[in-house]
Design a protein around this motif. Structure first.
Motif, mmCIF file in Angstrom:
data_model
loop_
_atom_site.group_PDB
_atom_site.id
_atom_site.type_symbol
_atom_site.label_atom_id
_atom_site.label_comp_id
_atom_site.label_asym_id
_atom_site.label_seq_id
_atom_site.Cartn_x
_atom_site.Cartn_y
_atom_site.Cartn_z
ATOM 1 N N MET A 48 -17.336 -21.625 -14.264
ATOM 2 C CA MET A 48 -16.393 -21.640 -13.310
ATOM 3 C C MET A 48 -16.486 -20.601 -12.244
ATOM 4 N N ASP A 49 -16.352 -20.667 -11.028
ATOM 5 C CA ASP A 49 -16.350 -19.649 -10.081
ATOM 6 C C ASP A 49 -17.947 -19.489 -9.689
ATOM 7 N N LEU A 50 -18.615 -20.479 -9.765
ATOM 8 C CA LEU A 50 -20.234 -20.339 -9.552
ATOM 9 C C LEU A 50 -20.377 -19.645 -8.487
ATOM 10 N N THR A 51 -21.555 -18.738 -8.752
ATOM 11 C CA THR A 51 -22.130 -17.876 -7.872
ATOM 12 C C THR A 51 -23.121 -18.626 -6.577
ATOM 13 N N ALA A 52 -23.466 -19.840 -6.699
ATOM 14 C CA ALA A 52 -24.315 -20.739 -5.866
ATOM 15 C C ALA A 52 -24.315 -22.123 -6.502
ATOM 16 N N GLN A 53 -24.710 -22.854 -5.527
ATOM 17 C CA GLN A 53 -24.774 -24.318 -5.960
ATOM 18 C C GLN A 53 -25.877 -24.460 -7.077
ATOM 19 N N VAL A 54 -25.728 -25.290 -7.969
ATOM 20 C CA VAL A 54 -26.725 -25.484 -9.223
ATOM 21 C C VAL A 54 -27.344 -27.025 -8.389
ATOM 22 N N LYS A 55 -28.416 -26.705 -8.534
ATOM 23 C CA LYS A 55 -29.244 -28.029 -7.877
ATOM 24 C C LYS A 55 -30.037 -28.677 -8.731
ATOM 25 N N GLU A 56 -30.196 -30.059 -8.642
ATOM 26 C CA GLU A 56 -31.064 -30.950 -9.822
ATOM 27 C C GLU A 56 -32.420 -30.079 -9.907
ATOM 28 N N GLY A 57 -32.714 -30.015 -11.260
ATOM 29 C CA GLY A 57 -34.053 -29.229 -11.680
ATOM 30 C C GLY A 57 -34.035 -27.862 -11.747
ATOM 31 N N ASP A 58 -33.000 -27.222 -11.462
ATOM 32 C CA ASP A 58 -32.565 -25.699 -11.606
ATOM 33 C C ASP A 58 -32.715 -25.417 -12.996
ATOM 34 N N LYS A 59 -33.231 -24.325 -13.560
ATOM 35 C CA LYS A 59 -32.866 -24.002 -14.765
ATOM 36 C C LYS A 59 -31.762 -22.860 -15.023
ATOM 37 N N VAL A 60 -30.729 -23.268 -15.688
ATOM 38 C CA VAL A 60 -29.757 -22.359 -15.788
ATOM 39 C C VAL A 60 -29.558 -21.676 -17.071
ATOM 40 N N PRO A 61 -29.787 -20.417 -16.997
ATOM 41 C CA PRO A 61 -29.443 -19.464 -18.272
ATOM 42 C C PRO A 61 -28.103 -19.620 -18.991
ATOM 43 N N LEU A 62 -28.179 -19.610 -20.058
ATOM 44 C CA LEU A 62 -27.065 -19.763 -21.019
ATOM 45 C C LEU A 62 -27.321 -18.681 -22.233
ATOM 46 N N ILE A 63 -26.346 -17.896 -22.666
ATOM 47 C CA ILE A 63 -26.343 -17.040 -23.524
ATOM 48 C C ILE A 63 -25.267 -17.228 -24.747
ATOM 49 N N LEU A 64 -25.573 -18.018 -25.737
ATOM 50 C CA LEU A 64 -24.704 -18.449 -26.727
ATOM 51 C C LEU A 64 -24.460 -17.251 -27.797
ATOM 52 N N THR A 65 -23.273 -17.123 -28.298
ATOM 53 C CA THR A 65 -22.908 -16.019 -29.275
ATOM 54 C C THR A 65 -22.486 -16.898 -30.546
ATOM 55 N N VAL A 66 -23.175 -17.012 -31.616
ATOM 56 C CA VAL A 66 -22.778 -17.681 -33.084
ATOM 57 C C VAL A 66 -22.597 -16.725 -33.851
ATOM 58 N N GLU A 67 -21.435 -16.953 -34.735
ATOM 59 C CA GLU A 67 -21.190 -16.142 -35.889
ATOM 60 C C GLU A 67 -21.282 -16.950 -37.111
ATOM 61 N N ASN A 68 -21.971 -16.651 -38.185
ATOM 62 C CA ASN A 68 -21.898 -17.246 -39.359
ATOM 63 C C ASN A 68 -20.569 -16.821 -40.368
ATOM 64 N N ALA A 69 -20.564 -17.554 -41.435
ATOM 65 C CA ALA A 69 -19.311 -17.042 -42.361
ATOM 66 C C ALA A 69 -19.382 -15.994 -42.794
ATOM 67 N N LYS A 70 -20.201 -15.178 -42.815
ATOM 68 C CA LYS A 70 -20.330 -13.673 -43.411
ATOM 69 C C LYS A 70 -20.294 -12.611 -42.248
ATOM 70 N N GLY A 71 -20.065 -13.045 -41.116
ATOM 71 C CA GLY A 71 -19.610 -12.271 -39.902
ATOM 72 C C GLY A 71 -20.851 -12.010 -39.172
ATOM 73 N N ASP A 72 -22.081 -12.200 -39.693
ATOM 74 C CA ASP A 72 -23.262 -11.968 -38.739
ATOM 75 C C ASP A 72 -23.330 -12.838 -37.452
ATOM 76 N N LYS A 73 -23.639 -11.834 -36.590
ATOM 77 C CA LYS A 73 -23.835 -12.850 -35.138
ATOM 78 C C LYS A 73 -25.248 -12.958 -34.675
ATOM 79 N N GLU A 74 -25.470 -14.236 -33.970
ATOM 80 C CA GLU A 74 -26.657 -14.632 -33.618
ATOM 81 C C GLU A 74 -26.584 -14.645 -31.933
ATOM 82 N N THR A 75 -27.443 -14.059 -31.134
ATOM 83 C CA THR A 75 -27.498 -14.660 -29.914
ATOM 84 C C THR A 75 -28.663 -15.361 -29.323
#
Length: 162
Positions: free
Chosen positions: A116-143
């Motif tokens: 939301m509140d995009l900084t620019a138009q996302v055009k077909e073929g663009d590569k959009v960077p995403l950074i996901l944060t996942v946490e396992n049951a032990k509390g260890d986080k993975e980016t």
């Protein structure tokens, strides 16, 4: 005799080194890993303030997706769409459970990521960077860094075809 003793000691040391490397390799494989497949973002028209990101996540161990970030949007949230009384609604969720070994789909009709509140138009073929944060049951986080391809507005989701 000293030569035989030296060779035995050397051989023992090599075996210990190999075993140590094997154990390190096993420890690496045991650590939580989450796979991301078919990540894509819906392309936008000029001036459109938001879009969605979609993918399939599969974690090796019980985990949960905590957050997503992207430089293309000022606000990024995880949402869930649902149908109730023939009305589609969408709400933000704090996290999404990722049961061990089971793929969890993020698509337009269920869980998805809102950019939301995009900084620019996302055009077909663009590569959009995403950074996901996942946490396992032990509390260890993975980016996890993902480059999601922008697909045209009217393009069918071919990943669901047989």
């Amino acid at each position: 005799m000293n030569s035989i003793h030296a060779n035995t000691a050397f051989s023992r040391r090599v075996k210990q080194l190999v075993l140590g490397c094997a154990l390190i390799g096993m420890a690496w494989q045991v650590s939580a890993q989450t796979r991301v497949d078919d990540a894509w973002v819906r392309a936008t028209v000029a001036g459109q303030p938001s879009t969605g990101a979609f993918m399939t996540l599969q974690a090796d161990s019980d985990s949960k997706l905590l957050s997503v970030q992207s430089p293309v949007a000022k606000t990024v949230q995880i949402h869930q769409s649902s149908m109730k009384d023939d009305v589609m609604s969408m709400r933000q969720v704090e996290s999404v459970e990722l049961p061990a070994g089971k793929p969890v789909s993020f698509d337009p009709h269920g869980y998805h990521v809102m950019l939301m509140d995009l900084t620019a138009q996302v055009k077909e073929g663009d590569k959009v960077p995403l950074i996901l944060t996942v946490e396992n049951a032990k509390g260890d986080k993975e980016t996890i860094k993902v480059e999601a391809e922008a697909r045209a507005l009217g393009m069918a989701d071919h990943s669901k075809m047989h």
